[in-house]
Design a protein around this motif. Sequence first.
Motif, PDB file in Angstrom:
ATOM      1  N   ALA A 133      -1.113  10.056  -5.818  1.00 16.23           N
ATOM      2  CA  ALA A 133      -2.307  11.158  -6.169  1.00 16.23           C
ATOM      3  C   ALA A 133      -3.576  10.149  -6.157  1.00 16.23           C
ATOM      4  O   ALA A 133      -4.972  10.033  -6.110  1.00 16.23           O
ATOM      5  CB  ALA A 133      -2.126  11.302  -7.735  1.00 16.23           C
ATOM      6  N   VAL A 134      -3.486   8.816  -6.232  1.00 15.10           N
ATOM      7  CA  VAL A 134      -5.272   8.003  -6.128  1.00 15.10           C
ATOM      8  C   VAL A 134      -6.347   7.992  -5.148  1.00 15.10           C
ATOM      9  O   VAL A 134      -7.166   8.503  -5.664  1.00 15.10           O
ATOM     10  CB  VAL A 134      -4.230   6.830  -5.863  1.00 15.10           C
ATOM     11  N   PRO A 135      -5.955   8.544  -4.124  1.00  9.94           N
ATOM     12  CA  PRO A 135      -6.609   9.452  -2.993  1.00  9.94           C
ATOM     13  C   PRO A 135      -7.369  10.121  -3.365  1.00  9.94           C
ATOM     14  O   PRO A 135      -8.400  10.014  -3.600  1.00  9.94           O
ATOM     15  CB  PRO A 135      -5.932   9.547  -1.535  1.00  9.94           C
ATOM     16  N   THR A 162     -11.797  -1.858 -12.325  1.00 10.04           N
ATOM     17  CA  THR A 162     -10.342  -0.493 -13.422  1.00 10.04           C
ATOM     18  C   THR A 162      -9.503  -0.361 -11.892  1.00 10.04           C
ATOM     19  O   THR A 162      -7.979  -0.565 -11.777  1.00 10.04           O
ATOM     20  CB  THR A 162     -10.451   0.003 -13.739  1.00 10.04           C
ATOM     21  N   VAL A 163     -10.479  -0.202 -10.426  1.00 10.10           N
ATOM     22  CA  VAL A 163      -9.354   0.893  -9.950  1.00 10.10           C
ATOM     23  C   VAL A 163      -8.742  -0.377  -9.001  1.00 10.10           C
ATOM     24  O   VAL A 163      -7.425  -0.236  -8.269  1.00 10.10           O
ATOM     25  CB  VAL A 163     -10.293   0.961  -8.390  1.00 10.10           C
ATOM     26  N   LEU A 164      -9.336  -2.230  -8.868  1.00 12.27           N
ATOM     27  CA  LEU A 164      -7.969  -3.035  -8.186  1.00 12.27           C
ATOM     28  C   LEU A 164      -6.992  -3.066  -9.581  1.00 12.27           C
ATOM     29  O   LEU A 164      -5.660  -3.300  -8.790  1.00 12.27           O
ATOM     30  CB  LEU A 164      -9.311  -4.406  -8.571  1.00 12.27           C
ATOM     31  N   ALA A 165      -7.730  -3.011 -11.056  1.00 10.74           N
ATOM     32  CA  ALA A 165      -6.169  -3.335 -11.915  1.00 10.74           C
ATOM     33  C   ALA A 165      -5.428  -2.029 -11.352  1.00 10.74           C
ATOM     34  O   ALA A 165      -3.809  -2.511 -11.800  1.00 10.74           O
ATOM     35  CB  ALA A 165      -6.804  -3.475 -12.901  1.00 10.74           C
ATOM     36  N   LEU A 205       4.293   0.756   3.806  1.00 12.36           N
ATOM     37  CA  LEU A 205       3.893   1.968   4.028  1.00 12.36           C
ATOM     38  C   LEU A 205       2.681   2.467   2.698  1.00 12.36           C
ATOM     39  O   LEU A 205       1.373   2.344   2.477  1.00 12.36           O
ATOM     40  CB  LEU A 205       4.968   2.939   4.417  1.00 12.36           C
ATOM     41  N   THR A 206       3.322   1.139   1.640  1.00 10.72           N
ATOM     42  CA  THR A 206       2.795   1.448   0.346  1.00 10.72           C
ATOM     43  C   THR A 206       1.537   0.492   0.013  1.00 10.72           C
ATOM     44  O   THR A 206       0.436   1.175  -0.138  1.00 10.72           O
ATOM     45  CB  THR A 206       4.206   0.598  -0.763  1.00 10.72           C
ATOM     46  N   ILE A 207       1.716  -1.030   0.905  1.00 15.58           N
ATOM     47  CA  ILE A 207       0.790  -1.186   1.396  1.00 15.58           C
ATOM     48  C   ILE A 207      -0.424  -1.026   1.756  1.00 15.58           C
ATOM     49  O   ILE A 207      -1.720  -1.133   1.324  1.00 15.58           O
ATOM     50  CB  ILE A 207       1.196  -2.859   1.763  1.00 15.58           C
ATOM     51  N   LEU A 208      -0.780  -0.159   2.636  1.00 16.34           N
ATOM     52  CA  LEU A 208      -1.227   0.095   3.093  1.00 16.34           C
ATOM     53  C   LEU A 208      -2.249   1.884   2.807  1.00 16.34           C
ATOM     54  O   LEU A 208      -3.247   1.735   2.877  1.00 16.34           O
ATOM     55  CB  LEU A 208      -0.299   1.497   5.117  1.00 16.34           C
ATOM     56  N   TRP A 209      -1.128   2.335   2.241  1.00 16.62           N
ATOM     57  CA  TRP A 209      -1.636   3.443   0.830  1.00 16.62           C
ATOM     58  C   TRP A 209      -2.822   2.829   0.277  1.00 16.62           C
ATOM     59  O   TRP A 209      -3.921   3.252  -0.077  1.00 16.62           O
ATOM     60  CB  TRP A 209      -0.573   3.667   0.734  1.00 16.62           C
ATOM     61  N   LEU A 210      -2.090   1.265  -0.012  1.00 20.43           N
ATOM     62  CA  LEU A 210      -2.954   1.340  -1.730  1.00 20.43           C
ATOM     63  C   LEU A 210      -4.346   0.603  -1.323  1.00 20.43           C
ATOM     64  O   LEU A 210      -5.332   0.629  -1.574  1.00 20.43           O
ATOM     65  CB  LEU A 210      -1.971   0.413  -1.826  1.00 20.43           C
ATOM     66  N   VAL A 211      -4.174  -0.039   0.201  1.00 22.13           N
ATOM     67  CA  VAL A 211      -5.290  -0.927   0.978  1.00 22.13           C
ATOM     68  C   VAL A 211      -6.679   0.649   1.649  1.00 22.13           C
ATOM     69  O   VAL A 211      -7.471  -0.266   0.810  1.00 22.13           O
ATOM     70  CB  VAL A 211      -4.489  -1.404   1.960  1.00 22.13           C
ATOM     71  N   ALA A 212      -5.986   1.197   1.785  1.00 26.11           N
ATOM     72  CA  ALA A 212      -6.535   2.041   1.863  1.00 26.11           C
ATOM     73  C   ALA A 212      -7.663   3.124   1.043  1.00 26.11           C
ATOM     74  O   ALA A 212      -8.697   3.609   1.397  1.00 26.11           O
ATOM     75  CB  ALA A 212      -6.175   3.285   3.016  1.00 26.11           C
ATOM     76  N   TYR A 229     -11.428   2.848   0.261  1.00 29.35           N
ATOM     77  CA  TYR A 229     -12.157   3.834  -0.008  1.00 29.35           C
ATOM     78  C   TYR A 229     -13.265   3.800  -1.336  1.00 29.35           C
ATOM     79  O   TYR A 229     -13.842   5.014  -1.058  1.00 29.35           O
ATOM     80  CB  TYR A 229     -11.002   5.319   0.166  1.00 29.35           C
ATOM     81  N   SER A 230     -11.793   3.440  -2.567  1.00 26.65           N
ATOM     82  CA  SER A 230     -12.709   3.307  -3.547  1.00 26.65           C
ATOM     83  C   SER A 230     -14.209   2.600  -3.660  1.00 26.65           C
ATOM     84  O   SER A 230     -14.939   2.487  -4.387  1.00 26.65           O
ATOM     85  CB  SER A 230     -11.210   2.480  -4.575  1.00 26.65           C
ATOM     86  N   VAL A 231     -14.233   1.962  -2.945  1.00 28.07           N
ATOM     87  CA  VAL A 231     -15.100   1.074  -2.774  1.00 28.07           C
ATOM     88  C   VAL A 231     -16.295   2.182  -2.079  1.00 28.07           C
ATOM     89  O   VAL A 231     -17.568   2.550  -2.638  1.00 28.07           O
ATOM     90  CB  VAL A 231     -15.681  -0.109  -1.660  1.00 28.07           C
ATOM     91  N   LYS A 232     -15.993   3.229  -0.978  1.00 22.05           N
ATOM     92  CA  LYS A 232     -17.434   4.039  -1.044  1.00 22.05           C
ATOM     93  C   LYS A 232     -17.882   4.925  -1.891  1.00 22.05           C
ATOM     94  O   LYS A 232     -18.751   5.141  -1.686  1.00 22.05           O
ATOM     95  CB  LYS A 232     -16.673   4.682   0.459  1.00 22.05           C
TER      96      LYS A 232
END
Lengths: 124, 116
Positions: free
Chosen positions: A36-38, B65-68, B97-104, B108-111
């Motif tokens: 759900a993160v995104p 916090t998002v980084l954490a 795939l997990t790393i890609l999901w988290l990096v994406a 996005y969180s920076v935006k």
Amino acid sequence: MSATRPKHLAIWQIRMPLPAIVSILHRASGALLFAAVPFMLYALQGTLSSADRFEAFRACIAHPLVKLALLAVLWAFLHHACAGIRFLLMDIHKGVELPKARASAYAVLGVSIVLTIVTGGLTW
Amino acid sequence: MVIKRPVIGAHYGLKDWLVQRLTAVVMLAYVVGVIVFLLASRGGSYEAWQHLFACSWVRVLTQVTVLALLWHAWVGVRDIWMDYIQHTGLKLAAHTLTILWLVASLVYSVKVVWGA
């Protein structure tokens, strides 16, 4: 250890004790939150956007299915947070005795469900 | 002697275990802060929320916090793959795939946090 030691892994026959249920739900809720993160970030963006886009966001989350999904994420967060606090306390050796561990497992399950219902009820 | 290790282990240390707990504490502190704000502003009006996130320090704390969160999720989700996927190739794919999901999510969180 002998390779022929007796095993009983008939999972459908094993009655999981409450702390085990809290533990596996902690994992399941964590997996859900990961997925759900995104969407949570999208929701944050929605609350921070300009007035007209905020109204569009409000309309988007007003859909009953979206509300149900939000409720699921809310429960996952509450359970994961409550169970996480319990595990953190156990890491510093608080409440590790079986009666206390059972009581706190009960509390985690109950508090997260009640808080989900209360918060969900207030914001639905 | 050569020790045979899988290429995608947990790096056999205390670090990940500790990181998972420290990042959990960071997130709990942030959540307490948000709850205090919501209670103090009686539910948090649109204006009060916008005003709060206009502060740079709020954005910085949110980004931290998002980084954490993402680091915490990495440790947890990798544990799940390690427990349930036995095939090395599949496990490597799941990790990637997990790393890609988290990096994406991070990009996005920076935006979201720093965007207008």
